[in-house]
Design a protein around this motif. Sequence first.
Motif, PDB file in Angstrom:
ATOM      1  N   UNK A   1       0.829  -1.205   0.000  1.00  0.00           N
ATOM      2  CA  UNK A   1       0.000   0.000   0.000  1.00  0.00           C
ATOM      3  C   UNK A   1       0.863   1.254   0.000  1.00  0.00           C
ATOM      4  N   UNK A   2       0.310   2.286  -0.621  1.00  0.00           N
ATOM      5  CA  UNK A   2       0.998   3.579  -0.617  1.00  0.00           C
ATOM      6  C   UNK A   2       0.699   4.313   0.690  1.00  0.00           C
ATOM      7  N   UNK A   3       1.485   5.340   0.973  1.00  0.00           N
ATOM      8  CA  UNK A   3       1.233   6.136   2.189  1.00  0.00           C
ATOM      9  C   UNK A   3      -0.177   6.723   2.192  1.00  0.00           C
ATOM     10  N   UNK A   4      -0.654   7.168   1.047  1.00  0.00           N
ATOM     11  CA  UNK A   4      -2.015   7.713   0.984  1.00  0.00           C
ATOM     12  C   UNK A   4      -3.055   6.672   1.359  1.00  0.00           C
ATOM     13  N   UNK A   5      -2.823   5.430   1.004  1.00  0.00           N
ATOM     14  CA  UNK A   5      -3.739   4.352   1.369  1.00  0.00           C
ATOM     15  C   UNK A   5      -3.620   4.007   2.854  1.00  0.00           C
ATOM     16  N   UNK A   6      -2.427   4.193   3.402  1.00  0.00           N
ATOM     17  CA  UNK A   6      -2.190   3.846   4.809  1.00  0.00           C
ATOM     18  C   UNK A   6      -2.649   4.927   5.790  1.00  0.00           C
ATOM     19  N   UNK A   7      -3.036   6.081   5.287  1.00  0.00           N
ATOM     20  CA  UNK A   7      -3.529   7.152   6.164  1.00  0.00           C
ATOM     21  C   UNK A   7      -4.666   6.656   7.046  1.00  0.00           C
ATOM     22  N   UNK A   8      -5.476   5.771   6.534  1.00  0.00           N
ATOM     23  CA  UNK A   8      -6.644   5.269   7.269  1.00  0.00           C
ATOM     24  C   UNK A   8      -6.453   3.848   7.791  1.00  0.00           C
ATOM     25  N   UNK A   9      -5.221   3.393   7.893  1.00  0.00           N
ATOM     26  CA  UNK A   9      -4.953   2.049   8.407  1.00  0.00           C
ATOM     27  C   UNK A   9      -5.537   1.908   9.815  1.00  0.00           C
ATOM     28  N   UNK A  10      -5.958   0.712  10.174  1.00  0.00           N
ATOM     29  CA  UNK A  10      -6.532   0.467  11.495  1.00  0.00           C
ATOM     30  C   UNK A  10      -5.511   0.625  12.620  1.00  0.00           C
ATOM     31  N   UNK A  11      -4.263   0.354  12.317  1.00  0.00           N
ATOM     32  CA  UNK A  11      -3.206   0.393  13.330  1.00  0.00           C
ATOM     33  C   UNK A  11      -2.674   1.826  13.496  1.00  0.00           C
ATOM     34  N   UNK A  12      -2.812   2.429  14.697  1.00  0.00           N
ATOM     35  CA  UNK A  12      -2.323   3.800  14.896  1.00  0.00           C
ATOM     36  C   UNK A  12      -0.806   3.930  14.738  1.00  0.00           C
ATOM     37  N   UNK A  13      -0.076   2.855  15.006  1.00  0.00           N
ATOM     38  CA  UNK A  13       1.380   2.907  14.816  1.00  0.00           C
ATOM     39  C   UNK A  13       1.741   3.062  13.343  1.00  0.00           C
ATOM     40  N   UNK A  14       0.991   2.410  12.497  1.00  0.00           N
ATOM     41  CA  UNK A  14       1.206   2.543  11.053  1.00  0.00           C
ATOM     42  C   UNK A  14       0.890   3.976  10.629  1.00  0.00           C
ATOM     43  N   UNK A  15      -0.240   4.504  11.108  1.00  0.00           N
ATOM     44  CA  UNK A  15      -0.619   5.876  10.745  1.00  0.00           C
ATOM     45  C   UNK A  15       0.414   6.879  11.258  1.00  0.00           C
ATOM     46  N   UNK A  16       0.968   6.639  12.461  1.00  0.00           N
ATOM     47  CA  UNK A  16       2.007   7.526  12.996  1.00  0.00           C
ATOM     48  C   UNK A  16       3.237   7.529  12.082  1.00  0.00           C
ATOM     49  N   UNK A  17       3.647   6.327  11.670  1.00  0.00           N
ATOM     50  CA  UNK A  17       4.804   6.228  10.781  1.00  0.00           C
ATOM     51  C   UNK A  17       4.535   6.935   9.452  1.00  0.00           C
TER      52      UNK A  17
END
Length: 186
Positions: free
Chosen positions: A2-18
């Motif tokens: 996934x691209x960063x734009x797709x990961x903006x809404x990831x369920x994991x807050x650690x992923x969104x923080x990164x």
Amino acid sequence: MKTDLELINDKNPNVRYEVAERINIEHLPKMMNDESWEVRWEVAKRIGDEGGAFADEHLPKMMNDKSYDVRWKVAERIGDEHLPAMMNDKDSQVRLEIVKRIGVEHLPKMMNDEIFIVRYEVAKRIGVEHLPKMMNDKNHWVRLEVARRIDPKFLGEMFGFDFDPIYQEGLIKVLSEREDLKKCKL
């Protein structure tokens, strides 16, 4: 992957923080309302670090964030013209940051803050004409800071206010360090 734009809404807050740490700056506003305060903190930090018109446009939208940590980060980085709007923040750490940055003309409005450390910082920066209003502060650290700068004609009143030996000793020490009083001839 996934691209960063797709990961903006990831369920994991650690992923969104990164993602907030590395995504292109123009996409950060999409993350300003993230459910995680840590993500919003990183967003405020990066937008503030960017500065300029981008920060001027977006940081004011975060001044009333529900997390004091985010508001504190905003207070550290927001343009000076927005600081008066944050003077009455409910959190003392945010107000303390405001006192350190705001123009001295606004400090009289903060000299009666409920938290002594905020008043202490006000006493360090406020114009000397306002110090007599602070010389009877309920906190002896604030009064000692006032004694460092107040016009000498008020010093007698400061000795008679609090007879606590620790305060009296501190006051004597503060006064002995004042260069303007060392020049006085008795």
